[in-house]
Write a protein that holds these residues in place. Structure first.
Motif, PDB file in Angstrom:
ATOM      1  N   LYS A  31       0.824  -1.204   0.000  1.00 18.85           N
ATOM      2  CA  LYS A  31       0.000   0.000   0.000  1.00 18.85           C
ATOM      3  C   LYS A  31       0.859   1.256   0.000  1.00 18.85           C
ATOM      4  CE  LYS A  31      -3.893   2.120   2.456  1.00 18.85           C
ATOM      5  NZ  LYS A  31      -4.806   2.026   3.630  1.00 18.85           N
ATOM      6  N   LEU A  32       1.916   1.265   0.815  1.00 19.25           N
ATOM      7  CA  LEU A  32       2.800   2.425   0.880  1.00 19.25           C
ATOM      8  C   LEU A  32       3.632   2.554  -0.394  1.00 19.25           C
ATOM      9  CD1 LEU A  32       3.489   4.740   2.768  1.00 19.25           C
ATOM     10  CD2 LEU A  32       5.323   3.340   3.736  1.00 19.25           C
ATOM     11  N   ASP A  59       3.669   5.602  -3.058  1.00 22.55           N
ATOM     12  CA  ASP A  59       4.927   6.263  -3.406  1.00 22.55           C
ATOM     13  C   ASP A  59       5.099   6.348  -4.918  1.00 22.55           C
ATOM     14  OD1 ASP A  59       7.473   7.391  -2.424  1.00 22.55           O
ATOM     15  OD2 ASP A  59       8.360   5.702  -3.489  1.00 22.55           O
ATOM     16  N   VAL A 100       1.180  10.020   0.998  1.00 23.25           N
ATOM     17  CA  VAL A 100       1.886   9.482   2.155  1.00 23.25           C
ATOM     18  C   VAL A 100       1.221   9.969   3.446  1.00 23.25           C
ATOM     19  CG1 VAL A 100       4.100   9.361   3.348  1.00 23.25           C
ATOM     20  CG2 VAL A 100       4.037   9.373   0.837  1.00 23.25           C
ATOM     21  N   ASN A 140      -1.836   8.173   4.469  1.00 21.88           N
ATOM     22  CA  ASN A 140      -1.571   6.837   5.011  1.00 21.88           C
ATOM     23  C   ASN A 140      -0.857   6.843   6.349  1.00 21.88           C
ATOM     24  OD1 ASN A 140      -2.375   4.598   3.029  1.00 21.88           O
ATOM     25  ND2 ASN A 140      -1.351   6.035   1.669  1.00 21.88           N
ATOM     26  N   THR A 141      -0.286   7.978   6.733  1.00 23.72           N
ATOM     27  CA  THR A 141       0.574   7.980   7.924  1.00 23.72           C
ATOM     28  C   THR A 141       0.206   9.006   8.991  1.00 23.72           C
ATOM     29  OG1 THR A 141       2.151   9.474   6.822  1.00 23.72           O
ATOM     30  CG2 THR A 141       2.549   7.117   6.594  1.00 23.72           C
TER      31      THR A 141
END
Length: 535
Positions: free
Chosen positions: A66-67, A71, A449, A452-453
């Motif tokens: 997923k990351l 990216d 990003v 997601n973070t």
């Protein structure tokens, strides 16, 4: 022109002759503003294309985490901003040497080459990256050239509306792009679902080239290069008045006074001479810093985070499925375009620049914070229907889009293209556009990003952008002066660089000579001219 005078309420509209608001100046602005549609088509199309299954299969996104997928998607999106950053900087010296019109032709050529490379990439990432970078060169150059060209031609009373057409065409491009993506998903199969949308990005470039065939070079570019005879002829044609009309003659006198004042401050016209003129003279330095600050702030509203990743954001808010999220994104595009149109017609030159920036900064901040609180405290469950609070969050996204178009979208482009001096306009807008692309790049690279973070569901992303919106209110309140209805040349007075005590206001001169009938022998222009004038 009675309707226009009812819609636009400022002193310049009251004073200036109605003949100057002819079809010619509107055609000129619309033709050049296809450069804005280039930007809109790109950000709208790539945001949808990277979510399509066929595109993910072709470029290997399906095999990534997923990351890792986020990216790589960010890389594909943001390489265009890198090209646009370079294009915005390169456009200034080219357009200052060759002209605004040749520069816009260059924009079209670069964009078409880049689009062909993207559509023909066939799953090869290097080809896609090169294509997006080359197209970015064209898009970046357009962000410098289009507002500059329109601003240098527009009558002062409606300069905000005409320059703001850049933003309207951009939002039209975004809207068309979203619906192109949606239609491709519904009616096409395989690689055609992403090749056709990418190919459609060439359409605005072709329309830009065709439109510019019917337009002249900017009269202020011609004046800056001491081509006064042609500058006078072009200005008279754009203003729809005889060359000897008091309005035309006074506007030319203002141009000459400004240029002579600028040249007296710093002798030469080399790159380093212009740098000294921009950064060592207080009024010029203030304008450059305001332009850079506005464009930085425009990107940190979070608008392009939503533009690029709207399908992902709508999915996070509970809109399930590619088709549904693309449909919601298409409605988002319509909201943006309609809002921008309403702003340009009713408020751009009546309410003014400063008030528009102030009230929309607060409204956008509130909308972003609501979305953040919703994602934090009542996030949508996978497969569950959207709760009532979720629908309010979706409305908040649309409200944010509308508010951006009532202020920070069009006003920033209007403002940075109208406040610089004649000699520094190209360079000033170039730096502003490059700043916009630099932070556009940062936002495009960081947003997936962050989603997601930064907190569960990425709720902190919305708090960050909302906080920037509130901070921008303070920036505008203390540092941004109002410019509606002020001629380009008299911006020097507003920022304390020059004075025009010996030249009458163009509207006053024209009104006082309203009995003018074109008889050169009978008229008395009552326009004080500088010694040595050759215009």
């Amino acid at each position: 022109m009675g309707l226009l005078q009812k819609l636009v309420r400022n002193e310049a509209m009251r004073l200036d002759p109605p003949e100057i608001y002819s079809w010619r100046v509107f055609l000129l602005a619309c033709s050049a503003c296809f450069g804005g549609m280039l930007f809109g088509m790109d950000i709208g199309i790539i945001g949808g294309v990277i979510t399509l299954p066929a595109f993910e299969n072709a470029f290997g996104l399906t095999n990534l985490s997923k990351l890792g997928k986020a990216d790589l998607s960010a890389n594909i999106v943001s390489v265009m901003q890198a090209g646009a950053f370079a294009g915005a900087l390169i456009a200034s010296p080219i357009s200052d040497k060759l002209g605004r019109k040749p520069g816009l032709y260059m924009v079209s050529v670069l964009t078409v080459i880049g689009v062909v490379l993207q559509a023909a990439s066939s799953g090869k990432l290097p080809c896609m990256y090169i294509g997006r970078f080359v197209a970015g060169l064209g898009l970046g150059a357009a962000t410098m050239l289009t507002p500059t060209y329109v601003s240098e031609n527009a009558p002062r009373a409606i300069r905000g509306a005409l320059t703001g057409l850049y933003q309207l065409f951009e939002t039209a491009g975004v809207m068309l792009a979203f619906w192109i993506n949606y239609g491709s998903l519904l009616h096409l199969k395989g690689d055609a679902t992403w090749i056709l949308p990418l190919s459609m990005q060439a359409l605005p470039a072709i329309l830009l080239s065709l439109g510019m065939l019917f337009c002249d070079e900017s009269p202020r570019f011609l004046a800056k290069n001491d081509n006064w005879e042609k500058a006078q002829a072009v200005l008279a044609r754009v203003r729809n008045l005889p060359q000897s009309h008091p309005y035309v003659q006074t506007e030319l006198a203002e141009m000459q006074a400004q240029l002579e004042e600028e040249r007296s401050l710093v002798g030469g016209s080399s790159f380093w001479d212009l740098q000294r003129e921009m950064w060592t003279i207080s009024g010029n330095r203030k304008r450059a810093l305001i332009s850079i600050g506005l464009m930085c702030a425009q990107q940190w509203t979070g608008t392009n985070a939503i533009n690029y990743y709207a399908p992902l954001i709508f999915s996070a808010l509970g809109v399930v499925g590619n088709a549904n999220s693309l449909f919601a994104t298409g409605v988002y595009g319509i909201v943006k375009m309609v809002s921008c149109f309403l702003f340009l017609v009713f408020l751009a030159d009546s309410l003014g620049r400063k008030k528009s920036l102030l009230w929309t900064a607060i409204g956008m901040g509130i909308a972003m914070f609501y979305i953040g609180f919703y994602v934090r405290f009542d996030p949508p469950a996978l497969g569950a229907p959207v709760p009532p609070a979720g629908y309010v969050a979706l409305v908040a996204v649309y409200l944010f889009a509308a508010l951006f178009q009532f202020g920070w979208g069009p006003v920033c482009w209007i403002y940075v293209s109208e406040i610089p001096t004649s000699r520094l306009r190209g360079m000033n807008v170039s730096y502003a556009a490059a700043t916009q692309w630099l932070f556009n790049f940062a936002v495009a690279r960081a947003t997936p990003v962050m989603l997601n973070t930064v907190g569960k569901g990425g709720y902190g992303t919305y708090f960050i952008y909302g906080s920037f919106c509130f901070a921008m209110f303070v920036f505008v309140w203390f540092l941004i002066p109002e410019t509606k209805g002020v001629s380009l040349e008299r911006m020097d007075e507003l920022f304390g660089v020059a004075a025009f005590k010996n030249i009458e206001d163009i509207g006053v001169a024209a009104r006082r000579n309203s009995s003018y009938h074109g008889d050169d022998k009978a008229r008395d222009l009552h326009v004080e001219r500088l010694e040595g004038s050759n215009v």
